[in-house]
Structure formats: structure tokens, C-alpha cells
Design an enzyme around this catalytic site. Structure first.
Site, short mmCIF file in Angstrom:
data_model
loop_
_atom_site.label_atom_id
_atom_site.label_comp_id
_atom_site.label_asym_id
_atom_site.label_seq_id
_atom_site.Cartn_x
_atom_site.Cartn_y
_atom_site.Cartn_z
N TYR A 108 8.81 -6.18 -6.97
CA TYR A 108 8.97 -5.00 -7.81
C TYR A 108 9.19 -3.77 -6.94
O TYR A 108 8.56 -3.61 -5.90
CB TYR A 108 7.72 -4.77 -8.66
CG TYR A 108 7.61 -5.70 -9.82
CD1 TYR A 108 8.54 -5.66 -10.84
CD2 TYR A 108 6.59 -6.64 -9.88
CE1 TYR A 108 8.45 -6.52 -11.90
CE2 TYR A 108 6.49 -7.52 -10.95
CZ TYR A 108 7.43 -7.45 -11.96
OH TYR A 108 7.34 -8.30 -13.01
N HIS B 127 1.28 -1.89 -18.96
CA HIS B 127 1.69 -2.44 -17.66
C HIS B 127 0.56 -3.20 -16.98
O HIS B 127 0.76 -3.79 -15.91
CB HIS B 127 2.17 -1.33 -16.72
CG HIS B 127 3.54 -0.82 -17.05
ND1 HIS B 127 3.76 0.41 -17.61
CD2 HIS B 127 4.76 -1.39 -16.94
CE1 HIS B 127 5.05 0.58 -17.81
NE2 HIS B 127 5.68 -0.50 -17.42
N ARG C 238 17.17 1.44 -14.67
CA ARG C 238 16.68 0.43 -13.74
C ARG C 238 17.04 -0.93 -14.27
O ARG C 238 17.39 -1.08 -15.44
CB ARG C 238 15.17 0.56 -13.53
CG ARG C 238 14.33 0.20 -14.72
CD ARG C 238 12.85 0.40 -14.43
NE ARG C 238 12.36 -0.50 -13.40
CZ ARG C 238 11.79 -1.67 -13.67
NH1 ARG C 238 11.66 -2.10 -14.91
NH2 ARG C 238 11.35 -2.45 -12.70
N ASN D 236 15.75 -5.03 -14.61
CA ASN D 236 14.67 -6.00 -14.50
C ASN D 236 15.27 -7.37 -14.84
O ASN D 236 16.43 -7.46 -15.21
CB ASN D 236 13.53 -5.62 -15.46
CG ASN D 236 12.23 -6.31 -15.08
OD1 ASN D 236 12.14 -7.01 -14.08
ND2 ASN D 236 11.22 -6.11 -15.91
N GLU E 71 17.98 -7.45 -17.51
CA GLU E 71 17.66 -6.35 -18.42
C GLU E 71 18.11 -5.03 -17.81
O GLU E 71 17.60 -4.61 -16.76
CB GLU E 71 16.14 -6.28 -18.66
CG GLU E 71 15.58 -7.51 -19.34
CD GLU E 71 14.07 -7.40 -19.53
OE1 GLU E 71 13.47 -6.44 -19.01
OE2 GLU E 71 13.52 -8.29 -20.20
N TYR F 28 3.72 -14.91 -14.17
CA TYR F 28 3.81 -13.79 -15.12
C TYR F 28 5.12 -13.85 -15.90
O TYR F 28 5.16 -13.62 -17.10
CB TYR F 28 3.71 -12.47 -14.37
CG TYR F 28 3.99 -11.27 -15.24
CD1 TYR F 28 3.10 -10.93 -16.26
CD2 TYR F 28 5.13 -10.49 -15.06
CE1 TYR F 28 3.35 -9.83 -17.08
CE2 TYR F 28 5.38 -9.41 -15.87
CZ TYR F 28 4.50 -9.09 -16.87
OH TYR F 28 4.75 -8.01 -17.69
N LYS F 29 6.20 -14.16 -15.21
CA LYS F 29 7.50 -14.21 -15.87
C LYS F 29 7.68 -15.50 -16.67
O LYS F 29 8.68 -15.65 -17.39
CB LYS F 29 8.63 -14.05 -14.84
CG LYS F 29 8.76 -12.61 -14.32
CD LYS F 29 9.84 -12.50 -13.27
CE LYS F 29 9.99 -11.07 -12.72
NZ LYS F 29 10.68 -10.16 -13.66
#
Lengths: 346, 322
Positions: free
Chosen positions: A38, A194, A224, A226, A266, A317-318
Site C-alpha cells: 500500500y 479502514h 488513486r 486499488n 479500481e 485481506y483481499k
């Protein structure tokens, strides 16, 4: 610019969704390096090139079918994927104006907006819509303003309210969300929503990003990128529909990963809205399976390295713990271990 | 966040004196179009040219957010200030074209308040003017308590009284009408929000009074002008890799000055947040004025790094690794 639309493709059941070579080439590939972590990859949202970063809000050949898929998802679970707190009505009108003006400016062959004071005339040739309404009067539209306009827009949309030095989720439409619940997140503040993201709190990145966004000015949007992975070209991967899509994760093998595993890119262009002072957070999703990625050898090589070296906390997490190895193995055929081409991939 | 192309050109359509010290400027777009919409409590930064550079002064928008055919600002002449307001009073005339930044709101209304209480002193009433226009449309109850020195300073308050009636209370010091802030906030219902704009003593007094009544800070709001973008005193910087020395003018960032001179410094956000332009300081004779959110407090104190997109220097010599 003329787009060859694919009006009949599906994002569920028989999954007839597919990308043309032109559509693959215009996608905003999200990996600038061989290793992913990140970062504050925020930059001014100015028009660049002729692809996904050209328009204020990008549309592509999937526009019509994506809007139809959204309508199906909304109808299936009313009240689940579109929610708004009562005090967000002003921000909803701001968003409607921003999307209508942006689409009409960037794609005049498909959309038009005429304003006569507060009496507005909106046409959307792609979906066959020709509506007159009064700006500011929700009774003159068939849905609330945010639902009305985002049913005609690609991507998910969240409206965040600035209050007490932080940002709260005040409204959203999310029919293509990567594994969370919109209703659950509504009303949460910046550090709450978050909270589950691994490895960002420790770096201070959440605090810095919040400070930056609180200074975001009208007329100076930032963007941004993602990304995540999904099995099958499915847009609705919300927490609520988990029983429908989660089992697909067990079907991936090193042989079929090229067809089944999709990179979800994204593109997130954030805008401050003028009357409400809210911040709109759009999530415009591009779905490319690994075979699509492999049509660009430099992309395939880089993605192999990114997935292979990705921190396990981020994999978990993803949500692709079950099939990361299969995807890495399929992609390995495109990585000869040499470095010279990869430098061009970003 | 400082983007050099982010300004709007406006024409001064009207200037009127509203008190012995305050002039009201009506600004319209130069091409007849509407100006960008804004929310109540917003301000604009006006670029005020003068002999040796540009002042950047922030002024609250006092016109209605629902009429963007013109913006109105009130400029109080500050005799011992930097000179921007004197320049506005003396050198700017009707018909002149000024550059402004787009509106920014650092004093937004709470969308959840059941009752809005405004405490203002003198020119501090200006952000409240646009907020009241917003509240009237929304139909939320409000009260304004405005303190001024004397009759000749009361005109803005009297205009508001004509517009909003008893909801606006005027206190004149010259006839000993004292604004008792503690009394205003006493026994207010839960869900009331307090907004203060005026002298520092008034802001502190209002905060203290509200806290003494058990109010939480989330219900107390006050206007504080934050610097937008990178502006300050001129300085010069040497880019070690090319050996070039660049002059950074008061209304430019170091990054913008380097770009204008044909040098490329990598950047992403241009707002001191992303870390992309972080650069080593090789020589420094003076101090760096850090205004970024990226460097840690330790980094800032050490003065070995600088973010060229927002931070500045006050020094006789600065060499950076660019």
C-alpha cells in the site's frame, strides 16, 4: 470517440462478459513495481492520454451491460446495495450534477444536459432515457438523485461527509463491491472503515491520507488505483451475496486460472462537492482475467512477481488465499526471470 | 495543495463601504457565466498583486450559496497588517480583474444540528452570512449574536436583521450592550451547535463557556484560516544535480519554481501527503519551514529532508538533491 458497446453480456450465471483487445489495452494497469505494498498513490486527477484516465468519469464497452447488472442486483435485495442517511440529500444532488455534467462534456454523442434555471433536461441515448426534472426536488425523479444517476453510471459510488475532522460514510451505491457490506459500513468514520486493512495503520498512512483529503478542494480532484482478485467476471461480490460466489474460489486450478481468475482494477477519482462540502469516492472497476493480462507480456510478468511476493496478510485481506498459488503458477509461464522488459510495464 | 492553474478570473462589479473599515466587493466572472457553486462558510483566496509580488488573503464568501452569479466578500482594512487589505482598499477599483482560488470550506455547517447558534464579532459575521442563506433554505432554526463597536459598525448586522428578523441580535459596545456568551449557551437543548468567528478572545470565551456547560467539542466550531497551498517569503534554492539556482517567488512552491525553470522533480499529490517528492537537504544556512504531512516530527526537526511541493525555507543558502 465511438465505443463498440457489448450490450448483452452477463456478469452472473453464464458469464458471457469478455473484453475486446482495445478494452484490455485501455485499462489502468495498477502495478508500477514488481512488489506491491500500500502507498499513498494519490495524484491530481487530470486528463491523461486516450484511455481510462482521459475522462472525468470513464465509461467503456461494458457500460450498458454493467448498468443492467446493477439494476438486477438492486432489484434482488431492495435496500441492501443503495443506502443514504437523510442528511445527505444535498450531496446527492451535487453528485447528480457532477456526473451529468462530466458525462455530457466527455461523451456528447451519448449524453446531454440542458439547464433552464432549476428545470433540467437529461438524455442518455445508451439507456434510452429522456427525463425532465427540477434540480433540488426529489419528487420529480423516479428514485433519489444518487440512485437515479448512479443507475446510469459505471462503478460504485460512496459519499463521505466531513465532520469533526474526519470523514463519515453518508451514502453509497455498491453493487460491485469486493467482499464487504455497504449497510454495515454506513455511518462509519475514516479510521473505523479502514480499521481492517492490514499494515497501513502502523505506517501512519491513514492519518496522512485523511489530512490530505480534508484539504481536498472543489475543482481539484485526485485519483488513486486499488486492486483485488475475483473468480469469474462477477461484479456483485458483496458480503450479503457471499453464499452465491464464495464456493467459486475452490474451483481454481493452475490449468484454468487464466480463464477463471480476474484482476479487479479500481480507479478511484475523488472529488470535493461544492454545495454539500462532501467528498465523493467512486470505485470504477475494470475486470481482466489472467488471459487478458497475458496479451501484454510485460503485464503478465509483473503480475506474476507481484502475486508471488505479496505479503500474506494482504492475500488474506483481499480474499484470495485459496487460489493465489494457482494464479502464480499459471502466470509463471510468462516470467523468464529477466528484468529488462518489466521496466516498461508501469 | 498548490496548482498554479487553479485560479479563476473575476471582475470587480461593485465596491461599497459598509463600515468605516470594511468594504464589500461584488465579484463576477469575466465571461458572464456563473461562478462555481459553494457551501455556506466557504472562503476564497484573493491574489492581490503589489509592487514586489502577490499577497494571498483569504476572505469569507458572504453571498448566498444558491446564487453563484456573483460572489461577495468583505475586506476589513488592517492598518498594521502585511498590506493585502490596504492594497484592496486603496488600489482595487470597480471594473478591475482579480485572480481568486476556488472556494474552500474550513467552517462548514453541521448537517445534524437541531439549532445553530452563531457568535460573531465585527467582520467575523461574514462567513455566517452565507451560512444563514443555506439554513433558511433548509428550514433549520438558528440564532445570531453579533457584537460590534458602535452604530457606524452595525450595518452588516442591520442588513441581517432586515433579512432574518429577531433571529439576529445585535450588541453595540458604545451603548453598553454586552454580549454574554455564557448566557447564550446556557440551557440549550442537546443537538445545538455553536459557531464562533471573531477575535481570539471571543473564540476562546465561547469555547470555555460551552465546555463549562458540558458541551462536547464536536458541537463547537470556530473559523480558523489555514494557509492554502505554498505561499510565503521568496527564497532561493540550488538543485545539486544540475547546479542551477532557482528563485522561488512568494506565490510559488519550490516544485513550481523548479518546473518553471525547466527542471523535473517527481511528484504525485502536490499536497505534501504522498511522499513522492521527498528530497535530501545537502546544505542549509537557515531554517526549513515544513508544511507537509509526510515527514515525521523527527525528520522535520533534523532538517535533512524537504518536500518541495509545499515546504519552504527561510535561509541564505539551501542545496537540495534534485
Amino acid at each position: 470517440m465511438t465505443i463498440q458497446f457489448r450490450p448483452d453480456e452477463t456478469y452472473r450465471d453464464d458469464y458471457t462478459y469478455a473484453n475486446s483487445p482495445e478494452c484490455i489495452a485501455r485499462a489502468p494497469f495498477p502495478f508500477p513495481d514488481d512488489e506491491y505494498m500500500y502507498s499513498m498513490n494519490l495524484e491530481p486527477h487530470v486528463s491523461v492520454g486516450d484511455a481510462a484516465l482521459k475522462a472525468v468519469f470513464d465509461i467503456d464497452e461494458h457500460y450498458i451491460s454493467e448498468c443492467r447488472d446493477r439494476a438486477i442486483t438492486l432489484e434482488k435485495d431492495p435496500g441492501m446495495h443503495y443506502v443514504s442517511a437523510p442528511h445527505m440529500m444535498e450531496a446527492q444532488w451535487d453528485l447528480l450534477e457532477l456526473i451529468m455534467e462530466s458525462y455530457a462534456n466527455d461523451y456528447p454523442e451519448y449524453f446531454s444536459l440542458e439547464k433552464d434555471g432549476s428545470r433540467w433536461h437529461w438524455t442518455n441515448k445508451l439507456l434510452g432515457i429522456d427525463d425532465r426534472f427540477t434540480f433540488g426536488d426529489p419528487a420529480t425523479l423516479p428514485y433519489e438523485p444518487m440512485e437515479y444517476i448512479t443507475r446510469q453510471a459505471q462503478g460504485d459510488w460512496v459519499l463521505q461527509e466531513e465532520r469533526d475532522g474526519t470523514l463519515y460514510w453518508g451514502a453509497g451505491i455498491a453493487t460491485q463491491r469486493a467482499d464487504y457490506s455497504l449497510r454495515f459500513n454506513l455511518g462509519m468514520a475514516w479510521h473505523e472503515f479502514h480499521g481492517p486493512v492490514p499494515l497501513v495503520k502502523e505506517t501512519g498512512m491513514l492519518d496522512r491520507a485523511l489530512k490530505f483529503l480534508l484539504r481536498l478542494r472543489c475543482g481539484h480532484p485526485v485519483r488513486r488505483l486499488n486492486w483485488s482478485l475475483t473468480v469469474n467476471p462477477r461484479l456483485d461480490v458483496s458480503a450479503e451475496s457471499l453464499p452465491d460466489w464464495a464456493p467459486d474460489r475452490t474451483t481454481v486450478t493452475a490449468e484454468n486460472a487464466g480463464k477463471l481468475v480476474y484482476l479487479r482494477i479500481e480507479l478511484q477519482p475523488l472529488h470535493r462537492l461544492p454545495r454539500s462540502n462532501a467528498i465523493v469516492f467512486p470505485i470504477r472497476t475494470y475486470l481482466l482475467n489472467l488471459e487478458d493480462i497475458a496479451t501484454n507480456p510485460a503485464w503478465a510478468k509483473r503480475m506474476h512477481r507481484v502475486l508471488k511476493s505479496l505479503n500474506q496478510d494482504l492475500v488474506d485481506y483481499k480474499g484470495f488465499t485459496r487460489y493465489r498459488d494457482a494464479a502464480v503458477e499459471w502466470l509463471s509461464q510468462f516470467d523468464d526471470g529477466r528484468d529488462e522488459e518489466v521496466a516498461k510495464a508501469g | 495543495m498548490s496548482l498554479s492553474n487553479g485560479t479563476l478570473n473575476v471582475r470587480v462589479a461593485r465596491i461599497e463601504a459598509v463600515t468605516p473599515e470594511i468594504k464589500r466587493f461584488t465579484l463576477v466572472s469575466t465571461d458572464g457565466a456563473h461562478l462555481p457553486p459553494f457551501s455556506g462558510g466557504s472562503n476564497v483566496v484573493v491574489l492581490i498583486p503589489h509592487a514586489s509580488g502577490t499577497y494571498r488573503n483569504a476572505y469569507s464568501l458572504m453571498s448566498s450559496p444558491y446564487d453563484s452569479s456573483a460572489y461577495q466578500i468583505a475586506v476589513r482594512r488592517v492598518e498594521d497588517g502585511r498590506g493585502g487589505s490596504r492594497q484592496m482598499h486603496q488600489a482595487v477599483n470597480e471594473g478591475d480583474v482579480l485572480e481568486i482560488l476556488r472556494p474552500v470550506n474550513l467552517f462548514p455547517l453541521s448537517k445534524h444540528a437541531r439549532l445553530h447558534l452563531f457568535i460573531a464579532g465585527g467582520v467575523g459575521i461574514t462567513p455566517v452570512c452565507s451560512q444563514l442563506a443555506e439554513l433558511r433554505l433548509r428550514g433549520t432554526p438558528f440564532e445570531v449574536h453579533l457584537a460590534v463597536r458602535g452604530a457606524e459598525h452595525a450595518r452588516l448586522g442591520e442588513e441581517l436583521q432586515r433579512e432574518y428578523g429577531d433571529a439576529v441580535r445585535l450588541y453595540r459596545n458604545d451603548i453598553d450592550q454586552r454580549l454574554d456568551i455564557a448566557a447564550v449557551v446556557a440551557d440549550r437543548p442537546l443537538g445545538s451547535h455553536l459557531y464562533v468567528c471573531g477575535p481570539e478572545s471571543m473564540i476562546q470565551g465561547a469555547i470555555d463557556s460551552a465546555r463549562a456547560q458540558g458541551w462536547t467539542d464536536s458541537h463547537i466550531h470556530y473559523e480558523r484560516f489555514l494557509e492554502q497551498g505554498s505561499a510565503g517569503e521568496a527564497f532561493s534554492v540550488t538543485l545539486a544535480r544540475s547546479g542551477a539556482t532557482i528563485e522561488v517567488s512568494p506565490d510559488q512552491s519550490l516544485l513550481e519554481a523548479a518546473e518553471a525553470a525547466g527542471h523535473e522533480i517527481p511528484y504525485l499529490c502536490r499536497g505534501g501527503a504522498c511522499g513522492m517528492c521527498e528530497t535530501d537537504v545537502l546544505e542549509l544556512d537557515g531554517e526549513i519551514l515544513h508544511t507537509d504531512d509526510w515527514l515525521s516530527d523527527e525528520d522535520k526537526a533534523a532538517n535533512k529532508k524537504i518536500m518541495p511541493c509545499v515546504s519552504r525555507a527561510k535561509c541564505s543558502r539551501l542545496v537540495i538533491d534534485c
